[in-house]
Motif scaffolding. Structure first.
Motif, PDB file in Angstrom:
ATOM      1  N   MET A 129       0.824  -1.199   0.000  1.00  0.00           N
ATOM      2  CA  MET A 129       0.000   0.000   0.000  1.00  0.00           C
ATOM      3  C   MET A 129       0.863   1.256   0.000  1.00  0.00           C
ATOM      4  O   MET A 129       0.601   2.210  -0.742  1.00  0.00           O
ATOM      5  CB  MET A 129      -0.901  -0.016   1.242  1.00  0.00           C
ATOM      6  N   THR A 130       1.908   1.269   0.794  1.00  0.00           N
ATOM      7  CA  THR A 130       2.791   2.441   0.885  1.00  0.00           C
ATOM      8  C   THR A 130       3.535   2.678  -0.430  1.00  0.00           C
ATOM      9  O   THR A 130       3.575   3.795  -0.947  1.00  0.00           O
ATOM     10  CB  THR A 130       3.809   2.257   2.026  1.00  0.00           C
ATOM     11  N   ALA A 131       4.112   1.603  -0.981  1.00  0.00           N
ATOM     12  CA  ALA A 131       4.887   1.742  -2.216  1.00  0.00           C
ATOM     13  C   ALA A 131       4.005   2.187  -3.380  1.00  0.00           C
ATOM     14  O   ALA A 131       4.364   3.084  -4.154  1.00  0.00           O
ATOM     15  CB  ALA A 131       5.582   0.424  -2.543  1.00  0.00           C
ATOM     16  N   ALA A 132       2.836   1.567  -3.521  1.00  0.00           N
ATOM     17  CA  ALA A 132       1.946   1.914  -4.629  1.00  0.00           C
ATOM     18  C   ALA A 132       1.395   3.330  -4.487  1.00  0.00           C
ATOM     19  O   ALA A 132       1.238   4.050  -5.486  1.00  0.00           O
ATOM     20  CB  ALA A 132       0.796   0.914  -4.708  1.00  0.00           C
ATOM     21  N   THR A 133       1.116   3.748  -3.260  1.00  0.00           N
ATOM     22  CA  THR A 133       0.618   5.109  -3.030  1.00  0.00           C
ATOM     23  C   THR A 133       1.676   6.139  -3.386  1.00  0.00           C
ATOM     24  O   THR A 133       1.384   7.165  -4.015  1.00  0.00           O
ATOM     25  CB  THR A 133       0.183   5.274  -1.565  1.00  0.00           C
ATOM     26  N   LEU A 134       2.906   5.872  -2.980  1.00  0.00           N
ATOM     27  CA  LEU A 134       4.010   6.779  -3.336  1.00  0.00           C
ATOM     28  C   LEU A 134       4.167   6.846  -4.858  1.00  0.00           C
ATOM     29  O   LEU A 134       4.386   7.926  -5.424  1.00  0.00           O
ATOM     30  CB  LEU A 134       5.312   6.315  -2.684  1.00  0.00           C
ATOM     31  N   LEU A 135       4.054   5.700  -5.510  1.00  0.00           N
ATOM     32  CA  LEU A 135       4.162   5.658  -6.971  1.00  0.00           C
ATOM     33  C   LEU A 135       3.052   6.494  -7.607  1.00  0.00           C
ATOM     34  O   LEU A 135       3.305   7.274  -8.545  1.00  0.00           O
ATOM     35  CB  LEU A 135       4.072   4.216  -7.463  1.00  0.00           C
ATOM     36  N   GLY A 194      -4.162  -1.097  -0.891  1.00  0.00           N
ATOM     37  CA  GLY A 194      -4.004  -2.169   0.088  1.00  0.00           C
ATOM     38  C   GLY A 194      -4.769  -3.415  -0.326  1.00  0.00           C
ATOM     39  O   GLY A 194      -4.242  -4.545  -0.256  1.00  0.00           O
ATOM     40  N   VAL A 195      -6.014  -3.225  -0.779  1.00  0.00           N
ATOM     41  CA  VAL A 195      -6.806  -4.360  -1.265  1.00  0.00           C
ATOM     42  C   VAL A 195      -6.148  -4.974  -2.497  1.00  0.00           C
ATOM     43  O   VAL A 195      -6.082  -6.211  -2.642  1.00  0.00           O
ATOM     44  CB  VAL A 195      -8.243  -3.904  -1.596  1.00  0.00           C
ATOM     45  N   MET A 196      -5.634  -4.105  -3.387  1.00  0.00           N
ATOM     46  CA  MET A 196      -4.985  -4.590  -4.602  1.00  0.00           C
ATOM     47  C   MET A 196      -3.739  -5.412  -4.253  1.00  0.00           C
ATOM     48  O   MET A 196      -3.429  -6.405  -4.928  1.00  0.00           O
ATOM     49  CB  MET A 196      -4.597  -3.419  -5.504  1.00  0.00           C
ATOM     50  N   THR A 197      -3.032  -5.003  -3.198  1.00  0.00           N
ATOM     51  CA  THR A 197      -1.847  -5.757  -2.779  1.00  0.00           C
ATOM     52  C   THR A 197      -2.219  -7.198  -2.438  1.00  0.00           C
ATOM     53  O   THR A 197      -1.569  -8.157  -2.899  1.00  0.00           O
ATOM     54  CB  THR A 197      -1.194  -5.080  -1.557  1.00  0.00           C
ATOM     55  N   LEU A 198      -3.261  -7.355  -1.648  1.00  0.00           N
ATOM     56  CA  LEU A 198      -3.705  -8.708  -1.278  1.00  0.00           C
ATOM     57  C   LEU A 198      -4.197  -9.466  -2.504  1.00  0.00           C
ATOM     58  O   LEU A 198      -3.903 -10.664  -2.666  1.00  0.00           O
ATOM     59  CB  LEU A 198      -4.816  -8.614  -0.231  1.00  0.00           C
ATOM     60  N   LEU A 199      -4.951  -8.767  -3.358  1.00  0.00           N
ATOM     61  CA  LEU A 199      -5.497  -9.425  -4.546  1.00  0.00           C
ATOM     62  C   LEU A 199      -4.392  -9.870  -5.503  1.00  0.00           C
ATOM     63  O   LEU A 199      -4.420 -10.987  -6.026  1.00  0.00           O
ATOM     64  CB  LEU A 199      -6.453  -8.464  -5.251  1.00  0.00           C
ATOM     65  N   VAL A 200      -3.410  -8.997  -5.709  1.00  0.00           N
ATOM     66  CA  VAL A 200      -2.336  -9.304  -6.652  1.00  0.00           C
ATOM     67  C   VAL A 200      -1.451 -10.429  -6.122  1.00  0.00           C
ATOM     68  O   VAL A 200      -1.174 -11.417  -6.833  1.00  0.00           O
ATOM     69  CB  VAL A 200      -1.492  -8.035  -6.943  1.00  0.00           C
ATOM     70  N   VAL A 201      -0.995 -10.274  -4.890  1.00  0.00           N
ATOM     71  CA  VAL A 201      -0.022 -11.224  -4.348  1.00  0.00           C
ATOM     72  C   VAL A 201      -0.641 -12.607  -4.121  1.00  0.00           C
ATOM     73  O   VAL A 201      -0.047 -13.637  -4.485  1.00  0.00           O
ATOM     74  CB  VAL A 201       0.575 -10.673  -3.035  1.00  0.00           C
ATOM     75  N   ASP A 202      -1.833 -12.640  -3.538  1.00  0.00           N
ATOM     76  CA  ASP A 202      -2.410 -13.915  -3.119  1.00  0.00           C
ATOM     77  C   ASP A 202      -3.325 -14.560  -4.149  1.00  0.00           C
ATOM     78  O   ASP A 202      -3.617 -15.752  -4.063  1.00  0.00           O
ATOM     79  CB  ASP A 202      -3.209 -13.732  -1.817  1.00  0.00           C
TER      80      ASP A 202
END
Length: 347
Positions: A75-81, A120-128
């Motif tokens: 979430m932090t990395a994608a938000t900064l991006l 944050g939701v995308m992180t879980l969706l992408v990784v898992d």
């Protein structure tokens, strides 16, 4: 997570770009009540989603054993991006192609609390979920085939990016040109007001000078009258002398006032010519800039309309008025062309 080759990483990027385009186009089409080919590019790719997905996959590698830490890192990395990309694009193009202004806890309109939670939701969706499926799919394909796919897609995506980039630059140039035209128009209006105020002020000054001179001459006439009353004893002599003197003084008064009025008119005319020349120079400059702006619109109007249709919520904080006027102008031009085509078809 397995170790991927360069071609596989690029293919993952393209896939996530496409999936992001599907999601955004579907969402925006529903909100706009008509089909929208969403994104900066013409093709079915949204690079911010591809970049965000790869960023999430990479930064979460050390935290795969902890879901909260993994979610926080992604979430932090994608938000900064997203923030850096949005700020850089606005700085370069003078347009926000996504804008969270008015959203809860937004930062300069580039990110907001909702976008952070979505990452944050995308992180879980992408990784898992997604990456597990896509990894099996891509790894099942021969690496040479993956390389060929990347080799075929890359030129199309590159051309699309370059074309869209140039269109965005043309849009920026038109906005800047319109802003300059508006500034020059404001200067022109200010010059006109200044000219009118200066002429009115100069006229008042000269009228006051004429009135003062008239009072001086009238006072001199009164003084002359009193002098004649004390000089001539006979009433007839007094009247004759007073009449001659008053006639002379009256002619002098009229001559003086005429001279003063001529001087006033000449002074005002000179001042008017000077200010008119300045206004004419500004008008010529505004006309030239308007022609240049119209030429840019005619040359790149179609591609710019396409870019704005793909980004219906785009705004320009730096050139707000120019952006709104440009959208109206492009809409009007589209309507005129449509009417012209319909008339031609009827004939």
């Amino acid at each position: 997570m397995n170790t991927y080759t360069f071609s596989q990483w690029v293919l993952f990027f393209y896939i996530y770009c496409f999936l992001g385009w599907v999601f955004e186009s579907t969402y925006v089409s529903i909100m706009e009540h008509h089909l929208v080919n969403r994104g900066f590019l013409r093709g079915p790719f949204l690079p911010i989603y591809g970049s965000g997905a790869l960023c999430v996959l990479i930064v979460t590698i050390p935290f795969r054993d902890s879901v909260p830490l993994m979610c926080l890192a992604g979430m932090t990395a994608a938000t900064l991006l997203e923030y850096v990309t949005g700020a850089a694009m606005e700085k370069l193009f003078h347009v926000r192609y996504w804008d969270y202004t008015g959203k809860f806890l937004n930062v300069n309109g580039h990110i907001c609390l909702m976008s952070v939670l979505c990452w944050g939701v995308m992180t879980l969706l992408v990784v898992d979920v997604l990456q597990v499926f896509l990894e099996n799919l891509v790894l099942a394909v021969d690496e040479q085939v993956v390389t060929v796919i990347v080799f075929v897609v890359t030129p199309f995506l590159t051309v699309d990016f370059v074309t869209s980039f140039r269109t965005a630059i043309h849009l920026r140039d038109i906005l800047v040109q319109w802003e300059r035209v508006n500034e020059e128009m404001e200067k022109l209006e200010a010059q006109r007001r200044e000219m009118e105020a200066a002429l009115a002020r100069r006229r008042r000054e000269l009228e006051a000078a004429i009135a003062e001179r008239k009072r001086e001459l009238e006072a001199a006439l009164d003084e002359q009258k009193q002098s004649l009353e004390s000089t001539f004893g006979s009433r007839d002599e007094w009247k004759q002398g007073l009449g001659l003197s008053l006639s002379e003084r009256k002619r002098e008064l009229e001559t003086t006032i005429t001279q003063l009025r001529q001087e006033m008119e000449e002074s005002l005319a000179q001042r008017n010519r000077e200010l008119t020349d300045k206004v004419a120079a500004l008008q010529e400059k505004v006309s030239r800039m308007t022609v240049e702006s119209d030429l840019l619109q005619k040359m790149h109007g179609k591609s710019i309309r396409g870019l704005l249709r793909r980004n219906p919520k785009a705004v320009s904080v730096m050139n707000r008025e120019a952006f709104a006027a440009l959208k109206q102008s492009l809409t009007r031009r589209t309507g005129e062309k449509k009417d012209s085509s319909e008339n031609s078809g009827e004939q």
